[in-house]
Design a protein around this motif. Sequence first.
Motif, PDB file in Angstrom:
ATOM      1  N   VAL A  48      28.327 107.964  32.557  1.00  0.00           N
ATOM      2  CA  VAL A  48      28.247 107.883  34.018  1.00  0.00           C
ATOM      3  C   VAL A  48      29.642 107.762  34.623  1.00  0.00           C
ATOM      4  O   VAL A  48      29.991 108.463  35.585  1.00  0.00           O
ATOM      5  N   PHE A  49      30.476 106.886  34.064  1.00  0.00           N
ATOM      6  CA  PHE A  49      31.819 106.667  34.601  1.00  0.00           C
ATOM      7  C   PHE A  49      32.697 107.909  34.413  1.00  0.00           C
ATOM      8  O   PHE A  49      33.517 108.231  35.279  1.00  0.00           O
ATOM      9  N   TYR A  50      32.509 108.589  33.292  1.00  0.00           N
ATOM     10  CA  TYR A  50      33.281 109.811  33.043  1.00  0.00           C
ATOM     11  C   TYR A  50      32.917 110.894  34.057  1.00  0.00           C
ATOM     12  O   TYR A  50      33.799 111.550  34.630  1.00  0.00           O
ATOM     13  N   ASP A  51      31.621 111.071  34.307  1.00  0.00           N
ATOM     14  CA  ASP A  51      31.177 112.076  35.278  1.00  0.00           C
ATOM     15  C   ASP A  51      31.671 111.746  36.691  1.00  0.00           C
ATOM     16  O   ASP A  51      32.077 112.639  37.433  1.00  0.00           O
ATOM     17  N   VAL A  52      31.626 110.454  37.045  1.00  0.00           N
ATOM     18  CA  VAL A  52      32.104 110.051  38.367  1.00  0.00           C
ATOM     19  C   VAL A  52      33.598 110.339  38.506  1.00  0.00           C
ATOM     20  O   VAL A  52      34.055 110.855  39.537  1.00  0.00           O
ATOM     21  N   THR A  53      34.374 110.039  37.469  1.00  0.00           N
ATOM     22  CA  THR A  53      35.812 110.287  37.511  1.00  0.00           C
ATOM     23  C   THR A  53      36.107 111.764  37.720  1.00  0.00           C
ATOM     24  O   THR A  53      37.005 112.132  38.491  1.00  0.00           O
ATOM     25  N   LEU A  54      35.354 112.636  37.054  1.00  0.00           N
ATOM     26  CA  LEU A  54      35.554 114.070  37.234  1.00  0.00           C
ATOM     27  C   LEU A  54      35.242 114.489  38.670  1.00  0.00           C
ATOM     28  O   LEU A  54      35.963 115.300  39.264  1.00  0.00           O
ATOM     29  N   ARG A  55      34.167 113.938  39.237  1.00  0.00           N
ATOM     30  CA  ARG A  55      33.782 114.328  40.600  1.00  0.00           C
ATOM     31  C   ARG A  55      34.810 113.886  41.635  1.00  0.00           C
ATOM     32  O   ARG A  55      35.213 114.671  42.490  1.00  0.00           O
ATOM     33  N   VAL A  56      35.227 112.622  41.556  1.00  0.00           N
ATOM     34  CA  VAL A  56      36.115 112.105  42.602  1.00  0.00           C
ATOM     35  C   VAL A  56      37.556 112.571  42.420  1.00  0.00           C
ATOM     36  O   VAL A  56      38.374 112.403  43.324  1.00  0.00           O
ATOM     37  N   SER A  57      37.869 113.157  41.267  1.00  0.00           N
ATOM     38  CA  SER A  57      39.233 113.630  41.032  1.00  0.00           C
ATOM     39  C   SER A  57      39.420 115.083  41.460  1.00  0.00           C
ATOM     40  O   SER A  57      40.517 115.636  41.309  1.00  0.00           O
ATOM     41  N   ALA A  58      38.379 115.704  41.982  1.00  0.00           N
ATOM     42  CA  ALA A  58      38.482 117.096  42.419  1.00  0.00           C
ATOM     43  C   ALA A  58      39.472 117.212  43.575  1.00  0.00           C
ATOM     44  O   ALA A  58      39.598 116.299  44.395  1.00  0.00           O
ATOM     45  N   SER A  59      40.172 118.333  43.642  1.00  0.00           N
ATOM     46  CA  SER A  59      41.194 118.521  44.680  1.00  0.00           C
ATOM     47  C   SER A  59      40.938 119.746  45.553  1.00  0.00           C
ATOM     48  O   SER A  59      41.631 119.936  46.551  1.00  0.00           O
ATOM     49  N   LEU A  60      39.944 120.557  45.213  1.00  0.00           N
ATOM     50  CA  LEU A  60      39.703 121.793  45.961  1.00  0.00           C
ATOM     51  C   LEU A  60      38.465 121.721  46.844  1.00  0.00           C
ATOM     52  O   LEU A  60      38.121 122.701  47.501  1.00  0.00           O
ATOM     53  N   HIS A  61      37.780 120.579  46.837  1.00  0.00           N
ATOM     54  CA  HIS A  61      36.613 120.428  47.710  1.00  0.00           C
ATOM     55  C   HIS A  61      36.423 118.949  48.035  1.00  0.00           C
ATOM     56  O   HIS A  61      36.930 118.080  47.320  1.00  0.00           O
ATOM     57  N   PRO A  62      35.700 118.635  49.130  1.00  0.00           N
ATOM     58  CA  PRO A  62      35.506 117.232  49.521  1.00  0.00           C
ATOM     59  C   PRO A  62      34.721 116.456  48.462  1.00  0.00           C
ATOM     60  O   PRO A  62      33.891 117.007  47.740  1.00  0.00           O
ATOM     61  N   THR A  63      35.008 115.170  48.386  1.00  0.00           N
ATOM     62  CA  THR A  63      34.303 114.313  47.423  1.00  0.00           C
ATOM     63  C   THR A  63      33.706 113.070  48.070  1.00  0.00           C
ATOM     64  O   THR A  63      32.909 112.370  47.442  1.00  0.00           O
ATOM     65  N   VAL A  64      34.068 112.796  49.330  1.00  0.00           N
ATOM     66  CA  VAL A  64      33.646 111.543  49.946  1.00  0.00           C
ATOM     67  C   VAL A  64      32.134 111.462  50.102  1.00  0.00           C
ATOM     68  O   VAL A  64      31.555 110.362  50.059  1.00  0.00           O
ATOM     69  N   HIS A  65      31.445 112.598  50.242  1.00  0.00           N
ATOM     70  CA  HIS A  65      30.006 112.582  50.491  1.00  0.00           C
ATOM     71  C   HIS A  65      29.197 112.177  49.260  1.00  0.00           C
ATOM     72  O   HIS A  65      28.012 111.874  49.370  1.00  0.00           O
ATOM     73  N   THR A  66      29.820 112.172  48.076  1.00  0.00           N
ATOM     74  CA  THR A  66      29.112 111.748  46.861  1.00  0.00           C
ATOM     75  C   THR A  66      29.501 110.340  46.425  1.00  0.00           C
ATOM     76  O   THR A  66      28.874 109.771  45.534  1.00  0.00           O
ATOM     77  N   THR A  67      30.535 109.771  47.038  1.00  0.00           N
ATOM     78  CA  THR A  67      31.109 108.510  46.553  1.00  0.00           C
ATOM     79  C   THR A  67      30.145 107.340  46.678  1.00  0.00           C
ATOM     80  O   THR A  67      30.065 106.493  45.777  1.00  0.00           O
ATOM     81  N   PHE A  68      29.401 107.261  47.772  1.00  0.00           N
ATOM     82  CA  PHE A  68      28.489 106.131  47.959  1.00  0.00           C
ATOM     83  C   PHE A  68      27.427 106.107  46.864  1.00  0.00           C
ATOM     84  O   PHE A  68      27.135 105.055  46.282  1.00  0.00           O
ATOM     85  N   HIS A  69      26.853 107.267  46.554  1.00  0.00           N
ATOM     86  CA  HIS A  69      25.886 107.353  45.458  1.00  0.00           C
ATOM     87  C   HIS A  69      26.542 106.981  44.123  1.00  0.00           C
ATOM     88  O   HIS A  69      25.932 106.296  43.293  1.00  0.00           O
TER      89      HIS A  69
END
Length: 298
Positions: free
Chosen positions: A179-200
């Motif tokens: 879970v933590f690895y997948d979250v790190t990959l999502r929030v580390s993206a630089s070519l698209h927004p990530t804030v909309h997934t952060t709360f979940h």
Amino acid sequence: MCITVDNASANKSALEWLVSRMNKSASYQQILSGKYMHVRCTAHITNLIVGHGLKRLQKSVLAIRNAVKFVRSSANRLDIFKKTVEREKLPCKGLVCLDVPTRWNSTYLMLEAALKFKKAFTVMAEDEDSNFANYFKEPDEEYDEDGNLVPSRNNRNRVGPPEVGDWEKAEVFVEFLRVFYDVTLRVSASLHPTVHTTFHDVITMEKNIDNMFLEPEIATGSETEKVLMDMAANMRSRWFKYYGSFHEINHMIIIGLVLDARFKLKNVTHIFQTEGLNDDEGQRRTLEIKTLLFALYD
């Protein structure tokens, strides 16, 4: 409107100074007086939390790391490993990879790959006269401050080879860390927004830590179980230090979720109720988010 930085105290002080100066300046009109300017970096917090928990499994991780290091240290040793894999008819593609000890996500990938070849490592360790077994009878390696290999001063043998308990801990740890690895990959993206997934993502990580604490009636009292529960306790203490609860998260993170057309405000209300808030409290908190959203456009 928002600045995302890691959790160094210097960054917090710098942002407080910036907000104060901008509020006093006639040249700037701060949005909501800069109340929500500081957004804590989720990737950095995740790295701190997992790194703290990983210390509790240091011996098991080191034993597996040394086993992988043996395989990757020479072409001859790699060939021995490949022949063992073929002889045991393991249906695994690819090979083991060595991690960077200071990067927990690379440690996760190393453990995940090594677990697929657990049987091969076990067979190699059973032959006490093999190069693999003799490798762990050699003095452990030491490095100076510049990363250069230096003669060992304590004459301790290398940790390993991995035993049954080490593999058991690694299996649970890899499943837990996914879970933590997948979250790190999502929030580390630089070519698209990530804030909309952060709360979940924040709620998912908090639940994942809580799920590591077994109820007394189903606990077996095994050594692996004790180590993992201790690791979860360490991670929870770090979680509350850096994030608190999801109730305390910067509201701009929730605004990002509301602006996602797939979720909107109703999803926020649903999350509040799912997380144990009664209807009145859930509606009150939802109204806070709605009021903040309107205030951003005033």
